[in-house]
Write a protein that holds these residues in place. Structure first.
Motif: not given
Length: 280
Positions: A29-32, A48-60, A223-232
């Motif tokens: 979902r993040l890659v999309g 970290g270990m690049g859990g999103v970085f390495f899964r991207r199919p395109a790069a600038p 621009r940014f995208i941030l992922s985090i746990n959903d807490v108040p």
């Protein structure tokens, strides 16, 4: 995806080792989402270990990854620049609880950079749940040895090739953003989760940093995208940005999963982004 002059196709690969909070479930979902935002620089303050970085199919053309953990940055630098020598260092390593405990007790400051990278990768591959802090030897019933160079070598070669041309930094997240923030930069942020700040080391990220991060993102040129746990507390801290909810299942070491909610926080909510300028 349409590849513009700023983007090129790359081959997705697996991260080199497990990492607590590694985004395996959320990565697609993040890659999309990343693929919908035109950008000329891609930057990760918490790779970290690049859990999103390495899964991207395109790069600038421009990619920059960063982590405060010097062991992470050293591993990627060694994989990027000294891959053959690194593989020689790993050649005779076996899966062993005794070796795991020996290396865990070893002070990395006494090792060469090659030895440090090998130690770090070995511990991450064998640590229960991909833990970084407070590691314990993990076991997998009904599976082969978790550190198997025959399986590991092809993946590490893919990581080596993927890191070609990537800039590596070892900065605090705020210094990293200040250095690379400009129109045309897309930041993907994956900070420690609220309530789990010590999971990556007690001095790397404090709870007060969430408020500082929200304030800095309000002033972002890119621009940014941030992922985090959903807490108040997170919803309150990042109020004013767009929230996208994700339903996931948390599990550690193959155990029974528990339902969980995460947030993807973005600077805009579904608006069509403008094409960034390539002139910095």
């Amino acid at each position: 995806m349409v590849y513009t002059e700023e983007m090129r196709a790359v081959s997705p690969t697996h991260p080199p080792a497990a990492w607590i909070g590694g985004k395996r479930q959320l990565a697609s979902r993040l890659v999309g989402m990343i693929s919908t935002i035109p950008h000329v620089t891609y930057a990760e303050p918490f790779v970290g270990m690049g859990g999103v970085f390495f899964r991207r199919p395109a790069a600038p053309r421009s990619e920059v990854i960063n982590d405060r953990n010097g062991e992470v940055v050293n591993l990627f630098r060694i994989l990027q620049r000294h891959y053959p020598q690194f593989m020689d260092t790993l050649k005779f390593q076996i899966t062993s609880r005794r070796e795991f405990e020996r290396l865990k007790a070893c002070d990395p400051a006494t090792l060469t950079d090659l030895e440090r990278a090998a130690r770090f990768l070995y511990l991450q591959k064998l640590a229960f749940g991909g833990k970084v802090n407070g590691q314990h030897f993990g076991i997998s019933h009904g599976q082969s040895a978790r550190f198997n160079l025959n399986r590991l070598a092809p993946m590490l070669e893919d990581v080596h090739e993927r890191l070609a041309g990537v800039v590596l930094e070892n900065l605090d997240w705020s210094d990293f953003i200040d250095r690379y923030d400009r129109p045309g930069t897309l930041f993907y942020l994956d900070p420690p989760y609220f309530g789990s700040e010590d999971d990556y080391g007690k001095t790397l990220f404090g709870r007060d940093q969430f408020a500082a991060m929200a304030e800095r993102l309000k002033r972002l040129q890119g621009r940014f995208i941030l992922s985090i746990n959903d807490v108040p507390e997170i919803r309150e801290t990042f109020a004013g940005f767009a929230f996208h909810q994700a339903e996931l299942t948390y599990s550690v070491g193959g155990g029974k999963g528990t339902a969980a909610r995460e947030l993807i926080v973005t600077d805009r909510n579904g608006s069509a982004p403008t094409k960034p300028s390539t002139r910095f």
